[in-house]
Write a protein that holds these residues in place. Structure first.
Motif, PDB file in Angstrom:
ATOM      1  N   TYR A 175     -16.111  12.449  -3.396  1.00 34.99           N
ATOM      2  CA  TYR A 175     -15.024  11.904  -2.580  1.00 34.99           C
ATOM      3  C   TYR A 175     -14.237  10.860  -3.376  1.00 34.99           C
ATOM      4  O   TYR A 175     -14.822   9.991  -4.022  1.00 34.99           O
ATOM      5  N   SER A 176     -12.920  10.924  -3.281  1.00 36.69           N
ATOM      6  CA  SER A 176     -12.074   9.914  -3.925  1.00 36.69           C
ATOM      7  C   SER A 176     -11.598   8.873  -2.920  1.00 36.69           C
ATOM      8  O   SER A 176     -10.919   7.914  -3.276  1.00 36.69           O
ATOM      9  N   CYS A 177     -11.960   9.069  -1.634  1.00 38.38           N
ATOM     10  CA  CYS A 177     -11.620   8.102  -0.579  1.00 38.38           C
ATOM     11  C   CYS A 177     -12.842   7.921   0.316  1.00 38.38           C
ATOM     12  O   CYS A 177     -13.380   8.898   0.860  1.00 38.38           O
ATOM     13  N   ILE A 178     -13.289   6.677   0.455  1.00 41.36           N
ATOM     14  CA  ILE A 178     -14.445   6.342   1.284  1.00 41.36           C
ATOM     15  C   ILE A 178     -13.984   5.443   2.429  1.00 41.36           C
ATOM     16  O   ILE A 178     -13.253   4.474   2.212  1.00 41.36           O
ATOM     17  N   LYS A 179     -14.415   5.785   3.632  1.00 37.60           N
ATOM     18  CA  LYS A 179     -14.127   4.941   4.797  1.00 37.60           C
ATOM     19  C   LYS A 179     -15.443   4.402   5.341  1.00 37.60           C
ATOM     20  O   LYS A 179     -16.350   5.176   5.658  1.00 37.60           O
ATOM     21  N   MET A 180     -15.531   3.074   5.444  1.00 37.73           N
ATOM     22  CA  MET A 180     -16.768   2.448   5.908  1.00 37.73           C
ATOM     23  C   MET A 180     -16.539   1.755   7.240  1.00 37.73           C
ATOM     24  O   MET A 180     -15.608   0.948   7.379  1.00 37.73           O
ATOM     25  N   LYS A 181     -17.361   2.094   8.214  1.00 36.21           N
ATOM     26  CA  LYS A 181     -17.314   1.388   9.491  1.00 36.21           C
ATOM     27  C   LYS A 181     -17.990   0.030   9.321  1.00 36.21           C
ATOM     28  O   LYS A 181     -19.092  -0.053   8.768  1.00 36.21           O
ATOM     29  N   ILE A 182     -17.335  -1.020   9.789  1.00 38.78           N
ATOM     30  CA  ILE A 182     -17.889  -2.367   9.672  1.00 38.78           C
ATOM     31  C   ILE A 182     -17.914  -3.025  11.051  1.00 38.78           C
ATOM     32  O   ILE A 182     -17.320  -2.532  12.004  1.00 38.78           O
TER      33      ILE A 182
END
Length: 366
Positions: A163-170
């Motif tokens: 993946y070149s884009c990571i989305k992290m829930k915070i």
């Protein structure tokens, strides 16, 4: 009568989706989730079936109500036997006219089932290169909330998967620990290699939000989704104006149906981005309105699925593919379930594509 989908019969079936892990959000943990699979058939051609999905998101959708199934059943009975003009625009207008805007996931289900029926029951909602396996779309890898080790393990897996884009829930664990996790990614990959997004789901208070955004900015983030709870327009406008980090509205869009109300919201807050979830926003027709307004105001956008099965995800992905997509989309949720409905949708190296494979609708819904 030519050009009409005649005497359509609707039916539905509940389907319990089971997560592979405890899916943590700022609103709690999900272990399983009910979707309602909608079937549309014309009496004059019963072998052709259109499929849709109504999947209200617990504690977030405006139609996450106790009598949801009762309303869906009533809508199915009321609309069965009716006819619809045989065109995409007429289908969307028919749904808008006949179904209450207070049930956006039912809107979406009927839109997609009828568009599938319109295109011959081939699971083709829109005739695009994506559907014909000619073009893939970039997506973000989603990191779910949990303890530090769980989140770290997800991060390592997503990076290894390309993946070149990571989305992290915070917003679920200690903020300093979350910053440590972002720092872990940045030590391995700079912003030119991996794009980082975070989603707070409204977890920050208005007093602390700006300082936290300044801290998060140090990690070269692409954007943050919904830093504070929706409905606080002056505070959100101020954040969008003062934040060093671009802000994307998500929950803020839910429950707003009228075109002028949509326009006023965007003109008031002036966000850098908006997030579109058709199941929560009233389906394809409503999402198109948001996109048109956003683009006219130079506001960026991307599409995100909202824990639908592969039926809903397929429709959202095909809808997304009618646009010229540059930004990674939030369309990776098909991997979340033990018992998702088999489909040709595939994720490879951070892209979603419509691959070679069969649908497993009849087997799963028998």
């Amino acid at each position: 009568m030519e050009g009409v989908l005649k005497d359509i019969q609707f039916s539905y079936q509940p389907y319990l989706l089971k997560f592979k892990f405890d899916a943590g959000t700022s609103r709690g943990v999900l272990k399983e989730k009910v979707s309602y699979i909608l079937k549309a058939v014309s009496k004059h051609n019963p072998e052709v079936i259109g499929w849709g999905e109504a999947a209200p998101l617990p504690k977030l959708s405006i139609d996450d109500v106790r009598n949801f199934e009762e309303v869906l059943e009533g809508t199915v009975k009321k609309l069965s036997g009716m006819s619809v003009m045989d065109s995409e625009s007429e289908v969307l207008e028919w749904v808008k006219t006949n179904i209450s805007e207070n049930f956006p996931s039912i809107h979406f289900a009927f839109e997609t089932a009828l568009l599938d029926l319109l295109h011959g029951g081939k699971k083709m909602i829109f005739d695009t290169p994506f559907f014909h396996s000619e073009k893939a779309m970039p997506i973000n890898g989603l990191i779910w909330m949990g303890d530090r080790e769980f989140m770290l393990d997800q991060i390592d897996k997503k990076l290894a998967e390309g993946y070149s884009c990571i989305k992290m829930k915070i917003g679920a664990i200690d903020f300093d620990q979350e910053c440590d996790l972002l720092g872990y990614i940045r030590k391995r990959f700079g912003a030119e290699k991996v794009t980082l997004r975070v989603d707070a789901n409204g977890a920050f208070t208005t007093k602390e939000a700006l300082e936290k955004l300044k801290t998060l900015h140090e990690f070269d983030l692409h954007s943050i989704e919904q830093p504070i709870k929706q409905g606080q327009l002056p505070e959100m406008e101020s954040l969008c104006r003062l934040s060093p980090l671009p802000i994307a509205l998500d929950e803020e869009l839910i429950g707003i149906h009228n075109l002028e109300e949509k326009r006023r919201l965007l003109e008031t807050i002036r966000p850098q981005y908006i997030i579109l979830k058709p199941t929560l926003l009233g389906g394809i027709g409503s999402s198109r309105e948001w996109i048109g307004l956003a683009e006219s105001m130079d506001i960026g956008w991307w599409m995100t699925s909202a824990l639908e099965s592969n039926i809903g995800l397929n429709a959202i992905a095909q809808f997304t593919s009618i646009y010229n997509i540059i930004l990674p989309q939030g369309l990776g949720t098909g991997q979340l379930y033990h018992n998702n409905i088999d489909s040709p949708l595939r994720i490879e190296k951070g892209e979603i594509k419509y691959g070679i494979g069969k649908w497993g609708l009849e087997k799963k819904l028998a």
